[in-house]
Scaffold this motif. Structure first.
Motif, short mmCIF file in Angstrom:
data_model
loop_
_atom_site.label_atom_id
_atom_site.label_comp_id
_atom_site.label_asym_id
_atom_site.label_seq_id
_atom_site.Cartn_x
_atom_site.Cartn_y
_atom_site.Cartn_z
N GLY A 1 0.83 -1.20 0.00
CA GLY A 1 0.00 0.00 0.00
C GLY A 1 0.86 1.25 0.00
O GLY A 1 0.51 2.26 -0.63
N THR A 2 1.98 1.20 0.70
CA THR A 2 2.89 2.35 0.73
C THR A 2 3.37 2.68 -0.68
O THR A 2 3.32 3.83 -1.12
CB THR A 2 4.14 2.02 1.59
OG1 THR A 2 3.71 1.77 2.92
CG2 THR A 2 5.14 3.14 1.56
N GLU A 3 3.84 1.65 -1.38
CA GLU A 3 4.34 1.89 -2.75
C GLU A 3 3.23 2.45 -3.63
O GLU A 3 3.48 3.29 -4.48
CB GLU A 3 4.78 0.57 -3.36
CG GLU A 3 6.23 0.23 -3.17
CD GLU A 3 6.56 -0.99 -4.02
OE1 GLU A 3 7.07 -0.81 -5.14
OE2 GLU A 3 6.27 -2.11 -3.57
N ALA B 1 -8.33 7.92 -4.01
CA ALA B 1 -9.02 7.08 -3.02
C ALA B 1 -8.06 5.98 -2.59
O ALA B 1 -7.66 5.15 -3.41
CB ALA B 1 -10.29 6.49 -3.61
N ASP B 2 -7.68 6.00 -1.32
CA ASP B 2 -6.83 4.94 -0.77
C ASP B 2 -7.76 3.81 -0.35
O ASP B 2 -8.44 3.88 0.68
CB ASP B 2 -6.05 5.50 0.44
CG ASP B 2 -5.19 4.45 1.11
OD1 ASP B 2 -5.46 3.25 0.92
OD2 ASP B 2 -4.26 4.83 1.85
N GLU B 3 -7.80 2.76 -1.19
CA GLU B 3 -8.72 1.63 -0.96
C GLU B 3 -8.02 0.47 -0.26
O GLU B 3 -8.52 -0.66 -0.25
CB GLU B 3 -9.30 1.15 -2.30
CG GLU B 3 -10.25 2.15 -2.95
CD GLU B 3 -11.63 2.15 -2.32
OE1 GLU B 3 -11.92 1.24 -1.52
OE2 GLU B 3 -12.43 3.06 -2.62
N VAL B 4 -6.85 0.76 0.33
CA VAL B 4 -6.07 -0.30 0.97
C VAL B 4 -6.86 -0.96 2.09
O VAL B 4 -6.78 -2.18 2.30
CB VAL B 4 -4.72 0.27 1.47
CG1 VAL B 4 -4.00 -0.70 2.38
CG2 VAL B 4 -3.84 0.64 0.28
N GLN B 5 -7.66 -0.18 2.82
CA GLN B 5 -8.52 -0.76 3.86
C GLN B 5 -9.95 -0.95 3.36
O GLN B 5 -10.58 -1.96 3.64
CB GLN B 5 -8.57 0.19 5.09
CG GLN B 5 -7.28 0.36 5.81
CD GLN B 5 -6.95 -0.79 6.76
OE1 GLN B 5 -7.74 -1.71 6.97
NE2 GLN B 5 -5.77 -0.73 7.33
N ALA B 6 -10.46 0.05 2.66
CA ALA B 6 -11.90 0.09 2.38
C ALA B 6 -12.32 -0.79 1.21
O ALA B 6 -13.49 -1.13 1.06
CB ALA B 6 -12.33 1.54 2.13
C1 LIG Z 1 -5.34 3.12 4.56
C2 LIG Z 1 -3.96 2.53 4.39
N1 LIG Z 1 -3.22 2.90 3.35
C3 LIG Z 1 -1.98 2.41 3.14
C4 LIG Z 1 -1.41 1.53 4.03
C5 LIG Z 1 -0.01 1.03 3.81
O1 LIG Z 1 0.00 -0.27 3.31
P1 LIG Z 1 1.29 -1.18 3.47
O2 LIG Z 1 1.47 -1.51 4.91
O3 LIG Z 1 0.98 -2.37 2.59
O4 LIG Z 1 2.46 -0.40 2.94
C6 LIG Z 1 -2.15 1.09 5.15
C7 LIG Z 1 -1.57 0.11 6.09
O5 LIG Z 1 -2.04 -0.11 7.18
C8 LIG Z 1 -3.45 1.62 5.33
O6 LIG Z 1 -4.20 1.26 6.39
#
Ligand SMILES: Cc1ncc(COP(=O)(O)O)c(C=O)c1O
Length: 446
Positions: free
Chosen positions: A110-112, A242-247
């Motif tokens: 998600g960071t990348e 939109a950061d969909e990493v959680q949602a």
């Molecule tokens: C909303 C959201 N975006 C991004 C990230 C980062 O993802 P990653 O840990 O895979 O780098 C997280 C991680 O908890 C997150 O909750």
């Protein structure tokens, strides 16, 4: 801790892993096996997993195991060789997303994904400002770490960052039942943030929104907030990410994506955690126009992103979501969670508010319902620890680290919820507040 069965492992971990690493629980759990919504520790004890969204389709799903094994046995390369899996994955994600969102980049975290999304926004807008919420978490690179206001001291915030109040209608500046036009009021705070940026000599490249507001305590935004905030950012030349990493991936119920429940089509979406059910695969998806403008100015390559094994796994996750009806399930379970948790709130004064939807819920725990004073972090931690001793994994989130976070693997069903409610009911009935430490370490839990 010396008589803890894992004492030796904990000592070796302390010697070898950097101190930034944190363990859940003072008596950490060593998980050795999982199946569906259950996990087992090294002593053979079983726990109900009410916390982990990364194994989105359930722990050790046999189809995920098979996908990894089968593709690894054939070939694993990168995107500079032709392979159908990554193309099919891009096509399927494009079909699931609204508007023109169809041009994909594959990454590993998600960071990348957020790092690349902000690079794209900055490159094509020529602006450098970014809008995030107070106590946000979006990842950990040099750039994205700055967008994670929960992870470093406020005095180190860069000038190009606008930090705005999240739309918390229970404990924010505008509250349900006390104010009207909540969406417009919270959106106006984004306008103020943009004004602040401009006074400091910056224009917005993007607003980054996690539509589950996980690190803010798992919120549901009031009507009109997201769309109005997006309009304000776009009016000043910025993009909406939109950061969909959680949602994403059905987490909030009713829609596959978090942003679709709101009145906005983002310019860029970022995916992560649930996308690979534990395998590290993530993505950035934008419009062909934005992707073309970025490609004119920047090269992009990612060695592991989009490799055939990751692509097969991500395709298998999509297949499982479809074949097992996990979106409908998350929607149905959302109502069950709502009813079950609201029932608990009727019985236990400590629950100030029940917030969330689908398979993602927060219980805002209070020392006093009338003042909404949050319980101390130390108390929240004691509660989470007591639940762990009852064989249930949960967590803590929110600005005051007082929100009990429930975010299980998607196959979590009615019988699991009944068990969770029963354990919570028993623990909350016996729970006494001791107060104490109310300042958690930076970014201690998510
Ligand atoms: C909303 C959201 N975006 C991004 C990230 C980062 O993802 P990653 O840990 O895979 O780098 C997280 C991680 O908890 C997150 O909750």
């Amino acid at each position: 801790m010396s008589d803890h069965p894992s004492a030796d492992l904990i000592a070796r971990r302390h010697r070898t892993l950097a101190p930034s690493y944190q363990l859940f629980y003072d008596e950490p759990v060593q998980l050795v096996r999982g199946e569906g919504v259950w996990v087992w520790d090294d002593g053979g004890r079983r726990y109900l997993d009410a916390y982990n969204n990364v194994p989105s389709v359930g722990h050790a799903h046999p189809r995920i195991v098979a996908a990894i094994a089968e593709q690894t046995a054939l070939i694993n390369t990168h995107t500079r060789y032709l392979h159908p899996a990554v193309i099919e994955l891009a096509e399927r994600l494009g079909e699931l997303l609204p508007g023109e969102l169809s041009s994909c980049y594959f990454v590993c975290s998600g960071t990348e994904a957020n790092d690349l999304a902000v690079q794209i926004a900055r490159t094509i807008t020529g602006h450098d400002g970014v809008v995030v919420t107070e106590r946000s978490y979006h990842g950990n690179s040099e750039l994205v770490g700055r967008l994670s206001t929960d992870s470093y001291p406020a005095e180190e915030r860069p000038d190009w960052l606008a930090v705005v109040e999240p739309p918390n209608i229970y404990r924010g500046p505008f509250r349900a039942g006390e104010h009207d036009d909540l969406g417009a009021r919270y959106a106006a705070l984004v306008g103020d943030g943009l004004d602040g940026l401009s006074e400091r000599g910056h224009a917005p490249a993007a607003m980054l929104i996690d539509t589950s507001w996980d690190s803010n305590g798992v919120l549901v935004a009031p009507d009109g907030y997201v769309g109005t905030a997006a309009d304000l950012v776009r009016a000043r030349g910025g993009l909406v990410i939109a950061d969909e990493v959680q949602a994403g991936y059905c987490r909030l119920g009713r829609h596959f994506w978090g942003h679709t429940r709101y009145d906005v089509v983002p310019d860029i979406v970022t995916l992560g955690k649930p996308m690979g059910a534990g395998h590290p695969v993530a993505a950035v998806i934008t419009t062909p126009e934005i992707a073309a403008a970025f490609a004119e100015r920047r090269n992009y390559f990612n060695t592991f992103g989009g490799n055939p094994v990751s692509a097969r796994v991500a395709l298998t996750v999509l297949d499982i979501v479809e074949d097992e009806g996990l979106l409908d399930h998350a929607t149905r379970m959302g109502s069950e969670f709502d009813a079950g948790l609201s029932g608990l709130a009727d019985r236990h004064e400590i629950i100030g508010n029940v917030q969330g939807s689908g398979m993602f819920w927060g219980l805002d725990l209070v020392a006093d319902r009338s003042t909404r004073e949050p319980i101390a972090y130390a108390d929240a931690k004691r509660l989470v620890t007591s639940l762990r001793h009852d064989g249930v994994l949960t967590g803590v989130t929110g600005r005051f680290s007082n929100v009990l976070k429930l975010r299980p693997p998607l196959p979590f069903g009615r019988e699991h919820l009944d068990h969770l409610i029963e354990v919570l009911d028993r623990r909350l009935a016996a729970f006494e507040l001791h107060g104490g430490d109310d300042s958690r370490a930076l970014g201690a839990e998510w």
